[in-house]
Write an enzyme that holds these catalytic residues in place. Structure first.
Site, PDB file in Angstrom:
ATOM      1  N   ASP A   1      -8.019  -5.557   0.022  1.00 55.60           N
ATOM      2  CA  ASP A   1      -8.479  -6.384  -1.092  1.00 55.60           C
ATOM      3  C   ASP A   1      -8.204  -7.872  -0.878  1.00 55.60           C
ATOM      4  O   ASP A   1      -8.912  -8.714  -1.438  1.00 55.60           O
ATOM      5  CB  ASP A   1      -7.800  -5.937  -2.400  1.00 55.60           C
ATOM      6  CG  ASP A   1      -8.487  -4.722  -3.003  1.00 55.60           C
ATOM      7  OD1 ASP A   1      -9.695  -4.559  -2.769  1.00 55.60           O
ATOM      8  OD2 ASP A   1      -7.815  -3.952  -3.708  1.00 55.60           O
TER       9      ASP A   1
ATOM     10  N   HIS B   1       0.849  -1.191   0.000  1.00 52.14           N
ATOM     11  CA  HIS B   1       0.000   0.000   0.000  1.00 52.14           C
ATOM     12  C   HIS B   1       0.879   1.233   0.000  1.00 52.14           C
ATOM     13  O   HIS B   1       1.918   1.254   0.650  1.00 52.14           O
ATOM     14  CB  HIS B   1      -0.917   0.015   1.232  1.00 52.14           C
ATOM     15  CG  HIS B   1      -2.091   0.917   1.054  1.00 52.14           C
ATOM     16  ND1 HIS B   1      -2.028   2.276   1.314  1.00 52.14           N
ATOM     17  CD2 HIS B   1      -3.343   0.661   0.603  1.00 52.14           C
ATOM     18  CE1 HIS B   1      -3.203   2.805   1.045  1.00 52.14           C
ATOM     19  NE2 HIS B   1      -4.020   1.857   0.617  1.00 52.14           N
TER      20      HIS B   1
END
Ligand code: ACO
Length: 378
Positions: A313, A262
């Site tokens: 996700d 991320h």
């Protein structure tokens, strides 16, 4: 040559605006949405309440929530022309492309499409919140030669999504899982798709155009599209005992492991613990622990080898799989939630707008001579 301005590839670390919508609190590893901790919201409220919070700035009281739910209920329908459009699409079209086009086409039949007032934009956002689950599920059924399922007025956003997909009422634990995932997906600061929406809005373009751009941006596998790719990867791995070797080989080949990493979080995505809790509840109901076990090994291996952690996700992917949701619908479901966050960003951008127009460093040639076409080679 002129002196070069500062440059940060991918705009990493660049402050591109102000926002009162949400903040990633890296010190306490949490996401704050309009002052509320996302984990508390996920544990305690409905997706509709979070959507209201995003659009209006605070959680609704009972009367406000009832009116908001009534507005959603009255907008859960699609114009016949949109159904015809979905019918005509080739069955091979990815549901994200269908959704992107469907949202754009909805503007043709929205009498307020060009009205950029805050009031009209809130009404259009509510329409999109109500209609996107219908676009996703109608497109899915029509592509398989089935007729769309009609929504049930008494069902929530989360319950309707599952009902529209299956045509049978979902179990309570599934509705809770879907509700939690929608809340966790609803908003996340100046991410790529929200930024795309803001860039479009900053030109004074309309809300449908900004949301359409945001959908196109979310679709990519480095952003929302990663949830589908993460599940495809787990299926390729196949079993927990193969997970470690698969990851090691993937890393050796310099592959990106989907659902990991991320830009903001370097010690783990604050949304992951809540989503993993949801996944474990699904395992308790289904008795099938294979994907959670395989995922755990991928996680441990990625931490050991790279110090990189899963993003939301990853657990969303195997949770949706255990809920028997078709993989190509994972990113569209993400859209059905994130549209509330995008709408909040577009409204905020419009309130204090200045055209978003960054600079760049030119790396091409200078001072070439223009030659007649016949003298420029083949
Ligand atoms: N697998 C393997 N290595 C990775 C991963 C990954 N998933 N993510 C980052 N890295 C490595 C990169 O290879 C790079 O290593 P290097 O410095 O040795 O070249 C380093 O970590 C930095 O990675 P970048 O891609 O430069 O980091 P950036 O901040 O630009 O990208 C991103 C973040 C796009 C999310 C990245 O981590 C990635 O591609 N992840 C996989 C896709 C994914 O899961 N996306 C969903 C994001 S969350 C969301 O949108 C809801």
């Amino acid at each position: 040559m002129d002196s070069q301005p500062d440059y940060s590839p991918g705009l990493e670390g660049i402050v591109a605006g102000e926002s009162a919508i949400s903040r990633i609190d890296l010190e306490r590893n949490r996401l704050v949405i309009r002052g509320y901790d996302l984990v508390e919201l996920t544990d305690q409220v409905s997706y509709e309440e979070v959507a209201y919070l995003l659009l209006y700035g605070d959680l609704p009281g009972r009367g406000d929530l009832d009116r908001f739910n009534d507005a959603l209920r009255s907008e859960r329908n699609l114009p016949d022309q949109i159904l015809d459009l979905l019918r005509q699409a080739p069955a091979s079209v990815h549901p994200m492309a269908l959704l992107r086009t469907g949202v754009s086409a909805l503007s043709f039949y929205d009498a307020e499409a060009q009205d950029n007032s805050r009031e009209a934009n809130v009404r259009k956002s509510i329409r999109l919140l109500a209609k996107i689950p219908l676009l996703i599920t109608a497109g899915h059924h029509l592509a398989s030669g089935r007729e769309p399922v009609a929504p049930r007025p008494e069902l929530s956003q989360a319950a309707n999504l599952l009902y529209l997909l299956r045509g049978v009422a979902p179990a309570d634990y599934e509705v809770e899982a879907m509700n939690a995932s929608l809340i966790l997906y609803a908003e996340h600061g100046y991410n790529a798709s929200a930024f795309a929406g803001r860039v479009t809005a900053s030109t004074q373009s309309d809300l449908h155009a900004a949301i359409t751009g945001a959908i196109g941006t979310l679709a990519g596998s480095l952003h929302g599209g990663a949830n589908e790719k993460a599940m495809e990867m787990l299926l390729e791995i196949g079993a927990p005992e193969k997970a470690e070797a698969w990851v090691l080989e993937g890393l050796r080949q310099k592959k990106k492991i989907m659902g990991f990493g991320h830009r903001e979080y370097k010690r783990g995505d604050s949304r992951v613990p809540s989503m993993k809790k949801v996944a474990r509840r699904i395992v308790t109901q289904s008795g099938e622990s294979r994907w959670v076990e395989a995922a755990e090994i991928v996680e441990v291996t990625m931490d050991r080898e790279k110090g990189i952690f899963p993003n939301v996700d990853f657990p969303c992917a195997y949770t949706y799989y255990m809920m028997q949701i078709p993989i190509p619908l994972y990113t569209p479901i993400f859209v059905s939630s994130r549209v509330a966050g995008w709408a909040a960003h577009i409204l905020e951008q419009n309130e204090n707008n200045r055209l978003i127009r960054p600079n760049h460093i030119y790396t091409g040639p200078e001072q070439l001579q223009v030659k007649p076409v016949g003298e420029r080679g083949s």
